[in-house]
Design an enzyme around this catalytic site. Structure first.
Site, PDB file in Angstrom:
ATOM      1  N   VAL A  95       1.053  -1.536   0.329  1.00 40.56           N
ATOM      2  CA  VAL A  95       0.249  -0.032  -0.355  1.00 40.56           C
ATOM      3  C   VAL A  95       0.849   1.235  -0.051  1.00 40.56           C
ATOM      4  O   VAL A  95       1.983   0.876   0.007  1.00 40.56           O
ATOM      5  CB  VAL A  95      -0.927   0.240   1.205  1.00 40.56           C
ATOM      6  CG1 VAL A  95      -1.665  -1.039   1.390  1.00 40.56           C
ATOM      7  CG2 VAL A  95      -0.268   0.211   2.824  1.00 40.56           C
ATOM      8  N   ASN A  96       0.306   2.290  -0.687  1.00 45.99           N
ATOM      9  CA  ASN A  96       0.711   3.720   0.131  1.00 45.99           C
ATOM     10  C   ASN A  96       1.737   4.443   1.170  1.00 45.99           C
ATOM     11  O   ASN A  96       0.651   4.149   1.547  1.00 45.99           O
ATOM     12  CB  ASN A  96      -0.232   4.453  -0.930  1.00 45.99           C
ATOM     13  CG  ASN A  96      -1.371   4.898  -0.693  1.00 45.99           C
ATOM     14  OD1 ASN A  96      -1.931   3.827  -0.257  1.00 45.99           O
ATOM     15  ND2 ASN A  96      -2.367   5.469   0.647  1.00 45.99           N
ATOM     16  N   CYS A 280       8.430   8.400  -4.773  1.00 43.60           N
ATOM     17  CA  CYS A 280       9.613   7.672  -4.257  1.00 43.60           C
ATOM     18  C   CYS A 280      10.199   8.666  -3.905  1.00 43.60           C
ATOM     19  O   CYS A 280      10.358   8.758  -2.719  1.00 43.60           O
ATOM     20  CB  CYS A 280       9.848   6.749  -4.241  1.00 43.60           C
ATOM     21  SG  CYS A 280       8.224   5.176  -4.513  1.00 43.60           S
TER      22      CYS A 280
END
Ligand code: NAD
Ligand code: UGA
Length: 479
Positions: A95-96, A280
């Site tokens: 997940v984020n 990221c």
């Protein structure tokens, strides 16, 4: 997958840019393992299940073919989170983990609320022995929290046990399928040798054993942040040198080649540009900065923070020099923006350099015609916090908005319509089609004197100049 494999059923929580492609490749390579990707986002799952493969929620070259082979056979996309966890031997958490926007550590620390929610759901729903794999990028020592949550489950009435592994993902967007099919390495951190072997067995179906690295949990978690920090640092380093090249008459491409042939430096990740984007690099470095401060290492924190600061500076610098070269004002001027994605071959715009550069230009009152072959215009509206206006009629002359200095943007279906009537073109993403533009036919469409600002170093300056246009290329000084 060999028939003696321990793992029969995998659940991946999170059907995003990592969960979707990674699980598609695992399912493709391990036809005997049932792989189900679950997500709370119904639209995303519906898109993954769309019969038309061009409608998949993630654009990645080669992904459609992999999904076509495995989907419905042993690859499934579902919103049934609880049931899928209950029947899985192995659960990936993918997940984020964005940067926190408020509270303690806001602006730097990772927001772990989605990871914690997953750990709690797994603790509740899992049955028997379950291997929980951290696939998301996480601050070092997160596995401690995950283990604590899983360990708090009351298992007196039912037999539930867990092993926690860290298995960070190193794929890059745009080359995800290639990276997954042929990774430089697969990293597995953990404490339980059997669990590590079970995950290694999955990868061994296509990855040579010597590329599967086994470490302790904390080394694995920290290696992921460190890898991204080193990669981003190279980009800030070369972008800092690009500015110096422009000031001194050197050419950053020549410098990059000269230093990159030193085998200790190596040639990759030395392309100067509009700064790194993507979901990221910035988030992971800021997380590293936060951790350094937390562990009492402020000088180390400052060192890494400078990589992000330089990156932001580079983006503002490009917007600023566009304004300067256009006689100090872009108010009411039409500028063509070629490329909005944070890099070529993806539809992802998270932290794209185009966002900051376009916002700076809009702040100056510019009118932006934005073209990107893959990004949805609605996404651009969200990123710029500005609804698109209608594209002005061709040959309409200055629009009312332009004359009043009102900033606006509109999506352009093709490069020529973006460029028509523009004072400048900014190339912000290195899409292949921008490398192949024919400037002899495009140049007459622009209002003179006109500029091409090539922030990716993709045009042939001689060809652009032969069309009567001025050219600025990142990192190219006047010799
Ligand atoms: P993403 O935002 O594209 O996908 C995350 C998905 O998780 C979303 O669809 C969201 O709805 C879902 N989700 C969140 N909480 C959930 C829950 N409790 N239950 C079910 N679903 C839930 O994110 P991403 O780009 O795939 O990144 C995921 C992680 O992988 C991040 O930690 C990121 O740092 C890391 N990573 C990303 C990349 C990349 O290229 N994008 C590469 C390597 C590592
Ligand atoms: C990056 C890493 O490369 C992956 O290994 C990692 O898994 C991933 O982050 C992640 O953790 O999310 P990604 O962001 O998808 O992958 O793409 P990159 O190819 O690394 O590009 C990042 C940014 O740097 C882009 O904006 C790109 O245009 C820019 N870049 C890259 C340059 O400006 N110059 C270069 O030489 C290389």
């Amino acid at each position: 997958m060999s028939s003696n494999s321990t793992i029969r059923s995998i659940c991946c929580i999170g059907a995003g840019y990592v969960g979707g492609p990674t699980m598609a490749v695992i399912a493709d390579r391990c036809p005997d393992v049932k792989v189900t990707v679950v997500d709370i986002n119904q639209d995303r799952i519906a898109a993954w299940n769309h019969p038309d493969l061009s409608k998949l929620p993630v654009y990645e070259p080669g992904l459609d073919a992999v999904v076509e082979r495995a989907r419905g056979r042993n690859l499934f996309f579902s919103t049934a989170v609880e049931e899928t966890i209950a029947s899985a031997d192995m659960v990936f958490i993918s997940v984020n983990t964005p940067t926190k926007t408020r509270g303690l550590g806001a602006g730097q620390a990772s927001d772990l609320r989605w990871v914690e929610a997953c750990a709690r759901t797994v603790a509740k729903e899992a049955t028997g022995h379950t291997i929980v794999v951290e696939k998301s990028t996480l601050p070092v020592r997160t596995a401690e929290a995950v283990k604590a949550i899983l360990g708090s489950v009351d298992s007196s009435s039912e037999q539930k046990t867990f092993s926690v592994l860290s298995n960070p993902e190193f794929l890059a967007e745009g080359t995800a399928i290639r990276d997954l099919a042929n990774p430089d390495r697969v990293l597995i951190g953990g404490e339980n040798a059997e669990a590590i072997d079970a995950l290694a067995e999955i990868y061994q179906q296509w990855v040579p054993e010597e590329k599967i690295l086994r470490t302790n949990l904390w080394s694995s978690e920290l290696s992921k942040l460190t890898a991204n920090a080193f990669l981003a640092q190279r980009i800030s380093s070369i972008n800092s040198v690009a500015a110096l090249c422009e000031a001194t008459g050197a050419d950053v491409r020549e410098v990059a080649k000269a230093i990159g042939t030193d085998s200790r430096i190596g040639p990759k990740f030395l392309n100067a540009g509009p700064g790194f984007g993507g979901s990221c690099f910035q988030k992971d470095i800021l997380n590293l900065v936060y951790l350094c401060r937390h562990f009492g290492l402020p000088d180390v924190a400052d060192y890494w923070e400078s990589v992000v600061l330089l990156n932001t500076w580079q983006q503002h610098r490009i917007a600023r020099l566009v304004v300067q070269k256009l006689f100090g004002t872009v108010t009411g001027k039409r500028l063509a923006i070629l490329g909005f994605a944070f890099k070529a071959d993806t539809n992802d715009t998270r932290e794209a350099p185009a966002i900051r550069i376009c916002k700076d230009l809009l702040e100056e009152g510019a009118q932006l015609a934005i073209h990107d072959p893959k990004v949805d215009p609605e996404q651009i509206s969200r990123d710029l916090n500005l609804i698109a206006s209608q594209a002005p009629e061709e040959d309409a002359g200055p629009t009312r908005g332009a004359l009043s200095g009102e900033a606006t943007w509109w999506p352009s279906p093709d490069v020529a319509s973006a460029i028509r009537g523009a004072d400048a073109v900014l190339i912000l993403t290195e899409w292949q089609q921008y490398r192949e533009l024919d400037w002899t036919t495009l140049a007459p469409l622009m209002r003179k004197p006109a500029w091409v600002f090539d922030a990716r170093g993709v045009v042939d300056p001689k060809q652009v100049e032969s069309g009567g246009l001025n050219v600025w290329r990142v990192g190219e000084g006047d010799a």
